[in-house]
Design an enzyme around this catalytic site. Structure first.
Site, PDB file in Angstrom:
ATOM      1  N   GLN A  62      32.568  23.963  15.522  1.00  0.00           N
ATOM      2  CA  GLN A  62      32.434  22.691  14.807  1.00  0.00           C
ATOM      3  C   GLN A  62      31.253  21.895  15.370  1.00  0.00           C
ATOM      4  O   GLN A  62      31.048  21.858  16.587  1.00  0.00           O
ATOM      5  CB  GLN A  62      33.704  21.862  14.974  1.00  0.00           C
ATOM      6  CG  GLN A  62      34.891  22.366  14.172  1.00  0.00           C
ATOM      7  CD  GLN A  62      36.104  21.476  14.385  1.00  0.00           C
ATOM      8  OE1 GLN A  62      36.062  20.295  14.096  1.00  0.00           O
ATOM      9  NE2 GLN A  62      37.167  22.059  14.927  1.00  0.00           N
TER      10      GLN A  62
HETATM   11  P1  GTP Z   1      36.166  27.604  14.981  1.00  0.00           P
HETATM   12  O1  GTP Z   1      37.167  27.835  16.061  1.00  0.00           O
HETATM   13  O2  GTP Z   1      36.450  26.372  14.177  1.00  0.00           O
HETATM   14  O3  GTP Z   1      34.757  27.622  15.483  1.00  0.00           O
HETATM   15  O4  GTP Z   1      36.283  28.832  13.927  1.00  0.00           O
HETATM   16  P2  GTP Z   1      36.314  30.402  14.229  1.00  0.00           P
HETATM   17  O5  GTP Z   1      34.933  30.937  14.144  1.00  0.00           O
HETATM   18  O6  GTP Z   1      37.071  30.687  15.483  1.00  0.00           O
HETATM   19  O7  GTP Z   1      37.090  30.988  12.963  1.00  0.00           O
HETATM   20  P3  GTP Z   1      38.614  31.498  12.894  1.00  0.00           P
HETATM   21  O8  GTP Z   1      38.775  32.761  13.676  1.00  0.00           O
HETATM   22  O9  GTP Z   1      39.506  30.370  13.217  1.00  0.00           O
HETATM   23  O10 GTP Z   1      38.705  31.915  11.357  1.00  0.00           O
HETATM   24  C1  GTP Z   1      38.463  30.977  10.311  1.00  0.00           C
HETATM   25  C2  GTP Z   1      39.113  31.446   9.029  1.00  0.00           C
HETATM   26  O11 GTP Z   1      38.465  32.633   8.553  1.00  0.00           O
HETATM   27  C3  GTP Z   1      40.584  31.831   9.210  1.00  0.00           C
HETATM   28  O12 GTP Z   1      41.280  31.410   8.044  1.00  0.00           O
HETATM   29  C4  GTP Z   1      40.545  33.342   9.290  1.00  0.00           C
HETATM   30  O13 GTP Z   1      41.741  33.954   8.847  1.00  0.00           O
HETATM   31  C5  GTP Z   1      39.412  33.659   8.335  1.00  0.00           C
HETATM   32  N1  GTP Z   1      38.752  34.947   8.648  1.00  0.00           N
HETATM   33  C6  GTP Z   1      38.313  35.383   9.848  1.00  0.00           C
HETATM   34  N2  GTP Z   1      37.741  36.588   9.749  1.00  0.00           N
HETATM   35  C7  GTP Z   1      37.817  36.948   8.447  1.00  0.00           C
HETATM   36  C8  GTP Z   1      37.377  38.103   7.710  1.00  0.00           C
HETATM   37  O14 GTP Z   1      36.793  39.067   8.219  1.00  0.00           O
HETATM   38  N3  GTP Z   1      37.624  38.087   6.364  1.00  0.00           N
HETATM   39  C9  GTP Z   1      38.251  37.049   5.743  1.00  0.00           C
HETATM   40  N4  GTP Z   1      38.449  37.141   4.435  1.00  0.00           N
HETATM   41  N5  GTP Z   1      38.662  35.944   6.410  1.00  0.00           N
HETATM   42  C10 GTP Z   1      38.450  35.896   7.737  1.00  0.00           C
END
Ligand code: GTP
Ligand code: MG
Length: 171
Positions: A62
């Site tokens: 974020q």
């Molecule tokens: P921050 O902690 O806010 O920086 O985000 P992050 O990069 O850690 O992302 P996070 O792992 O929380 O995933 C964000 C959203 O994307 C979640 O709803 C996951 O389920 C979805 N997501 C993650 N990887 C994939 C993927 O390969 N395909 C799809 N369709 N959704 C995904």
């Protein structure tokens, strides 16, 4: 003996790119979280491969937390940079953050390996890893080993190839 070399990895990339989902998939199934929420600040996670024991700094992507990233650059021995391949509107923001990272004094002159995960390849209309690589101008990275894999973190697809590459860079 279970003695493995310890490696600090920084997991970076925009919010919602899938960083925490990816790291969760790399943990043994009995240690995996069931539901994943946006990371606040950062979280420290661990996973092992055949020869290495990784400590991951899973940073929040974020905007308000991105200024935390640089405080961990010195400790990082490898970088995992995650891109949401379906988020075309923010590809330019991802590139800006990558360029800022690459120009940081604690990163710029180091041969630190960077593994790119072009994540969410399952989403309809997601860009290919080749296209993501072009938009981020990865071919301009000449002084660091880097590699890009297309991944689907929900199913864990593509992750092993990337981790194998990372392990080869470090061991
Ligand atoms: P921050 O902690 O806010 O920086 O985000 P992050 O990069 O850690 O992302 P996070 O792992 O929380 O995933 C964000 C959203 O994307 C979640 O709803 C996951 O389920 C979805 N997501 C993650 N990887 C994939 C993927 O390969 N395909 C799809 N369709 N959704 C995904
Ligand atoms: Mg997260």
């Amino acid at each position: 003996l279970g003695l493995k070399k310890e490696v600090n990895v920084l997991c970076l990339g925009l919010d919602n790119s899938g960083k925490t989902t990816i790291i969760n998939q790399l943990k043994p199934s009995n240690a995996q979280a069931q539901d994943i929420v946006p990371t606040i600040g950062f979280s420290i996670e661990k996973f092992k491969t055949s020869s290495l024991s990784f400590t991951v700094f899973d940073m929040s992507g974020q905007g308000r937390y991105r200024n935390l990233w640089e405080h961990y650059y010195k400790e990082g021995q490898a970088i995992i940079f995650v891109i949401d391949s379906a988020d075309k509107l923010r590809m330019v923001v991802a590139k800006e953050e990558l360029d800022t990272l690459l120009n940081h004094p604690d990163i710029k002159h180091r041969r630190i390996p960077i593994l790119f995960f072009a994540n969410k390849m399952d989403v309809r209309d997601a860009l290919s890893s080749v296209k993501v690589s072009q938009l981020l101008c990865l071919e301009n990275i000449k002084d660091k080993p880097w590699h890009i894999c297309a991944t689907n973190a929900l199913k864990g697809e593509g992750l092993q190839e990337g981790v194998d590459w990372l392990q080869d860079q470090i061991k």
